[in-house]
Design a protein around this motif. Structure first.
Motif, PDB file in Angstrom:
ATOM      1  N   GLY A  59       0.400  -5.050  -6.526  1.00 38.83           N
ATOM      2  CA  GLY A  59      -0.268  -3.878  -5.959  1.00 38.83           C
ATOM      3  C   GLY A  59      -0.392  -4.027  -4.446  1.00 38.83           C
ATOM      4  O   GLY A  59      -1.289  -3.468  -3.814  1.00 38.83           O
ATOM      5  N   LEU A  62       1.213  -2.892  -1.893  1.00 40.45           N
ATOM      6  CA  LEU A  62       1.349  -1.763  -0.968  1.00 40.45           C
ATOM      7  C   LEU A  62       0.207  -0.776  -1.147  1.00 40.45           C
ATOM      8  O   LEU A  62       0.169   0.272  -0.502  1.00 40.45           O
ATOM      9  CB  LEU A  62       2.704  -1.054  -1.176  1.00 40.45           C
ATOM     10  N   GLY A  63      -0.723  -1.107  -2.019  1.00 41.48           N
ATOM     11  CA  GLY A  63      -1.879  -0.250  -2.247  1.00 41.48           C
ATOM     12  C   GLY A  63      -2.951  -0.467  -1.189  1.00 41.48           C
ATOM     13  O   GLY A  63      -2.774  -1.228  -0.222  1.00 41.48           O
ATOM     14  N   SER A  93      -2.764  -4.080   0.514  1.00 36.28           N
ATOM     15  CA  SER A  93      -2.120  -4.086   1.834  1.00 36.28           C
ATOM     16  C   SER A  93      -3.092  -4.572   2.914  1.00 36.28           C
ATOM     17  O   SER A  93      -2.684  -5.242   3.873  1.00 36.28           O
ATOM     18  CB  SER A  93      -1.587  -2.694   2.184  1.00 36.28           C
ATOM     19  N   ASP A 110       5.078  -4.140  -5.783  1.00 37.74           N
ATOM     20  CA  ASP A 110       4.477  -2.827  -6.020  1.00 37.74           C
ATOM     21  C   ASP A 110       5.541  -1.908  -6.596  1.00 37.74           C
ATOM     22  O   ASP A 110       6.704  -1.977  -6.229  1.00 37.74           O
ATOM     23  CB  ASP A 110       3.924  -2.242  -4.710  1.00 37.74           C
ATOM     24  N   LEU A 150       5.189   1.447  -6.459  1.00 35.00           N
ATOM     25  CA  LEU A 150       5.141   2.685  -5.663  1.00 35.00           C
ATOM     26  C   LEU A 150       5.206   3.956  -6.515  1.00 35.00           C
ATOM     27  O   LEU A 150       5.868   4.923  -6.135  1.00 35.00           O
ATOM     28  CB  LEU A 150       6.250   2.691  -4.607  1.00 35.00           C
ATOM     29  N   TYR A 175      -0.175   6.741  -7.658  1.00 32.26           N
ATOM     30  CA  TYR A 175      -1.082   5.635  -7.369  1.00 32.26           C
ATOM     31  C   TYR A 175      -1.223   5.469  -5.862  1.00 32.26           C
ATOM     32  O   TYR A 175      -0.637   6.211  -5.085  1.00 32.26           O
ATOM     33  CB  TYR A 175      -0.590   4.349  -8.042  1.00 32.26           C
ATOM     34  N   GLY A 198      -0.206   3.227  -3.647  1.00 29.91           N
ATOM     35  CA  GLY A 198       0.735   2.470  -2.810  1.00 29.91           C
ATOM     36  C   GLY A 198       1.419   3.356  -1.782  1.00 29.91           C
ATOM     37  O   GLY A 198       1.737   4.510  -2.055  1.00 29.91           O
ATOM     38  N   HIS A 199       1.626   2.808  -0.569  1.00 28.93           N
ATOM     39  CA  HIS A 199       2.282   3.580   0.493  1.00 28.93           C
ATOM     40  C   HIS A 199       2.955   2.592   1.451  1.00 28.93           C
ATOM     41  O   HIS A 199       2.294   1.660   1.927  1.00 28.93           O
ATOM     42  CB  HIS A 199       1.225   4.401   1.244  1.00 28.93           C
ATOM     43  N   ASN A 226       1.270   1.550   4.666  1.00 27.29           N
ATOM     44  CA  ASN A 226       0.126   0.631   4.622  1.00 27.29           C
ATOM     45  C   ASN A 226       0.436  -0.736   5.229  1.00 27.29           C
ATOM     46  O   ASN A 226      -0.478  -1.465   5.599  1.00 27.29           O
ATOM     47  CB  ASN A 226      -0.351   0.445   3.172  1.00 27.29           C
ATOM     48  N   ALA A 257      -2.543  -5.055  -8.896  1.00 33.15           N
ATOM     49  CA  ALA A 257      -1.827  -3.864  -9.382  1.00 33.15           C
ATOM     50  C   ALA A 257      -2.634  -3.242 -10.506  1.00 33.15           C
ATOM     51  O   ALA A 257      -3.097  -3.937 -11.416  1.00 33.15           O
ATOM     52  CB  ALA A 257      -0.436  -4.231  -9.879  1.00 33.15           C
ATOM     53  N   ARG A 284      -6.455   5.952  -0.804  1.00 33.35           N
ATOM     54  CA  ARG A 284      -5.746   7.184  -1.170  1.00 33.35           C
ATOM     55  C   ARG A 284      -6.631   8.380  -0.851  1.00 33.35           C
ATOM     56  O   ARG A 284      -7.765   8.466  -1.360  1.00 33.35           O
ATOM     57  CB  ARG A 284      -5.397   7.160  -2.655  1.00 33.35           C
TER      58      ARG A 284
END
Ligand SMILES: NC(=O)c1ccc[n+]([C@@H]2O[C@H](COP(=O)([O-])OP(=O)(O)OC[C@H]3O[C@@H](n4cnc5c(N)ncnc54)[C@H](O)[C@@H]3O)[C@@H](O)[C@H]2O)c1
Length: 327
Positions: free
Chosen positions: A14, A16-17, A21, A38, A40, A44, A46-47, A50, A85, A189
């Motif tokens: 997780g 990139l969440g 991150s 991640d 993605l 969810y 994740g980006h 980030n 995650a 988010r």
């Protein structure tokens, strides 16, 4: 660089969440060798943005923790796994309980199996949630409180936590769990309320639109993301955490109405309306919640450091600059 993390190999699921991150930024600063896993999934948190600023200093593996083959490869050679995650939406867990089960429960077991078979010396910290307590029978909620989740997400997150503790007790894997409460800050988010109601409040406020507060009298505590990251690092860094679970929390307890007022004030303007809970949300609402976090304070020395107003200010500042990227 001489920090306890310098040169250590760290895997963040997780990664990139929102929280993963932020942890990655911190660990890169401390000199760790960081790998992020991640999937993605767009629903969810994740980006790719980030990890802006550290993208060349981390390894990113876009894969799904439900894939045991990827996880077997990824846990190999790691010193620490921050296992973050997760499917975080309570409502989604009711509408699609099987996916929540797969990610928050079944995949957790297979991640731990990968550790047991391929890297039993690893240290694992799991991101659990206050949702596992359900509706508080007393406040503040301490770790002795009954577990009676009100939704599928709470059940599966509890199972995920319990697997970590069993793998500690039975196989000696150094695992611990943090029961997070509403966590806020940059990179959360904001597209919708899937991760936290505050996300969509921030979005609407910055778009100059009114946001909705449901009910408004519920009391909550909030943790600023940097404080949550500090707790994750402390848990991984101390043997006193092994096989244990700890609440996180915040210093201030606020009603949602007061939180909305403070957010508008810190923003320097904005409006909100207070309305009844929509029926499908009311059924899984937990009412008042705030945590007793003295156990982690006394065991690991953690305390929330960032005051609520400052947390809101930093969050608004971030999204004032970057909102379009997150929509
Ligand atoms: N944010 C909070 O207020 C809060 C509160 C309690 C617990 N938690 C827990 O903390 C953890 C991190 O939450 P967050 O707020 O950063 O949410 P987030 O949605 O931003 O992060 C979770 C990350 O996991 C990834 N992910 C989801 N399923 C995956 C899969 N099958 N394989 C690989 N990656 C997958 C998502 O893409 C996302 O990037 C979660 O486990 C969550 O349950 C968060």
């Amino acid at each position: 660089m001489s920090t306890p993390w310098a040169g250590r190999s760290v895997l963040i699921t997780g990664g990139l969440g929102f929280i993963g991150s932020t942890l990655a930024h911190r660990l890169v600063g401390l000199g760790a060798r960081v790998t992020l896993v991640d999937s993605l999934v767009p629903e969810y948190g994740g980006h790719p943005f980030n990890i802006a600023g550290i993208e060349d200093r981390v390894r990113v593996n876009i894969s799904d923790v439900r894939d045991p083959h990827s996880m077997r490869y990824l846990v190999g050679g790691q010193d620490v796994l921050f296992n973050l995650a997760g499917q975080t939406s309570h409502l989604d867990s009711m509408e699609d309980p099987a996916t929540d089960l797969e990610i928050n429960c079944r995949a957790q077991l297979s991640i731990l199996e990968a550790c047991r078979r391929h890297n039993p010396a690893i240290t694992v910290v799991f991101a659990s949630t206050r949702q596992i307590y359900g509706r508080p029978q007393y406040l503040p909620v301490d770790e002795k409180h009954l577990l009676r989740p009100v939704d599928v997400n709470g059940i599966n997150k509890f199972a995920g936590e319990a697997y970590h503790l069993v793998y500690h007790d039975v196989y000696g894997i150094r695992a611990s769990s943090l029961r997070l409460t509403n966590t806020i800050g940059p990179r959360m988010r904001v597209k919708d309320a899937r991760q936290t109601f505050l996300g969509v409040w921030v979005r609407l406020l910055l778009e100059g639109r009114p946001f909705e507060v449901w009910d408004g009298d519920q009391r909550r505590d909030l943790t600023y993301v940097d404080d949550a990251v500090e707790a994750l690092l402390l848990a991984a860094g101390s043997q006193a955490a092994d096989g244990r679970f700890f609440n996180l929390g915040g210093r201030e307890v606020v009603t949602l109405r007061a939180l909305a007022e403070t957010l508008v004030e810190v923003n320097g303007g904005g409006t909100f309306t207070v309305r009844e809970f929509p029926g499908e949300r009311k059924r899984i609402d937990i009412g008042d919640y705030y945590a007793d976090w003295t156990l982690i304070r006394d065991t690991l020395g953690w305390e929330p450091a960032v005051p609520l107003r400052e947390a809101l200010k930093r969050t608004l500042d971030y999204y004032r600059e970057h909102l379009p990227r997150y929509l």
